[in-house]
Design an enzyme around this catalytic site. Structure first.
Site: not given
Ligand code: PAF
Length: 286
Positions: A21, A24-25, A28, A167
């Site tokens: 969705m 992003l981090h 992802h 993560v």
């Protein structure tokens, strides 16, 4: 997207899809790298799916930054960023929905009754649109991973579902786009989730078998910070998500806790010493 996927398939290229969705981090991006290792072509979708948000949830507030996301994905060598509009995904007259009978009745599904139907619906659409050989989902959303796996099995979809490990930030907080809602000063409260899970892993590794005891310790850890409000703390079967009372095999512990405006979730495998079945079957990264 379908024409591109068909062309790749004709050339014998293996396609991976990473549905997201956006906002992003590093979590992802780890899924994107997993996809890259396993396929010739990587498609990432970004779509804030309205059908998985209930009334009063954060659909409008959900953080968005498509320009930054596009730059991050370009740097990862992603082949296609699929960024449909709501009108393209759910055009006038749309009326089909996928639902599962049992998995959504547990954990997050109790307080978010329409959520997993919306997830299953959009995921099956994305699978038919991007036509991947495999699709990658984070283990952070453990119930979602089970729902998608179950749907793929039940509906005979020809795609492999791959789970990617959670993560974490250096202090243990599981990465999530919703961490953006955390106000300064709420970090200690947010950290109680990963602390509670780490304590639970230790208790169980040291021989505690009573789920109620492990849950009580986790509740105490979370409630030690005033700004937390527990939605659930559960120890459950890792496949069916039914509650279990005795930890005599690898099980799953899952939490959902509100901290201010954020509803945070996290989970872990709990592995008793010398379990009857193989610990590694749960594939947990502590
Ligand atoms: O995990 C998410 O970001 C979403 O639930 C998903 C799988 C992209 C479906 O909208």
């Amino acid at each position: 997207m379908q024409a591109q996927a068909d062309a790749w398939r004709r050339e014998g290229q293996h396609i991976a899809l990473v549905p997201t969705m956006g906002f992003l981090h590093a979590g992802h991006l780890s899924l994107v790298r997993l996809a890259r290792e396993r396929a010739d072509r990587v498609v990432v979708s970004i779509f804030v799916n309205p059908t998985q948000f209930g009334p009063g949830e954060d659909l409008e507030a959900y953080p968005r930054n498509p320009e930054r996301d596009r730059d991050l994905l370009e740097a990862e060598g992603v082949d296609v960023l699929f960024l449909p509009s709501t009108a393209e995904m759910y055009p006038e007259g749309y009326q089909t929905r996928v639902s599962l009978d049992r998995l959504p009745q547990h954990l997050c599904g109790v307080s978010r009754p329409i959520h997993f139907g919306g997830v299953a619906t959009v995921v099956i659409k994305l699978l038919h649109i991007a036509k991947p050989h495999l699709a990658v989902f984070g283990e952070k959303d453990y119930q979602q991973l089970l729902v998608v796996r179950r749907m793929v099995r039940d509906l005979n979809l020809d795609v492999e579902i791959v789970g990617g490990p959670t993560v974490r930030e250096a202090d243990g907080l599981a990465m999530s786009s919703r961490n953006a809602y955390l106000a300064e000063g709420q970090r200690p409260a947010a950290l109680t989730l990963s602390q509670a899970l780490a304590n639970a892993r230790k208790q169980v590794a040291e021989g505690e078998r009573q789920a109620a005891v492990v849950i009580a310790s986790a509740v105490a850890t979370i409630q030690s910070e005033a700004e937390t409000a527990i939605d659930y703390v559960k120890i459950c079967d890792p496949e069916t998500l039914e509650d279990i009372s005795e930890i005599d095999r690898p099980v799953r512990m899952a939490l959902a806790v509100r901290v201010g405006h954020s509803r945070l979730i996290d989970n872990t495998a709990l592995l008793p010493p010398n379990p009857s079945s193989s610990a590694s079957a749960q594939g947990e990264t502590p």
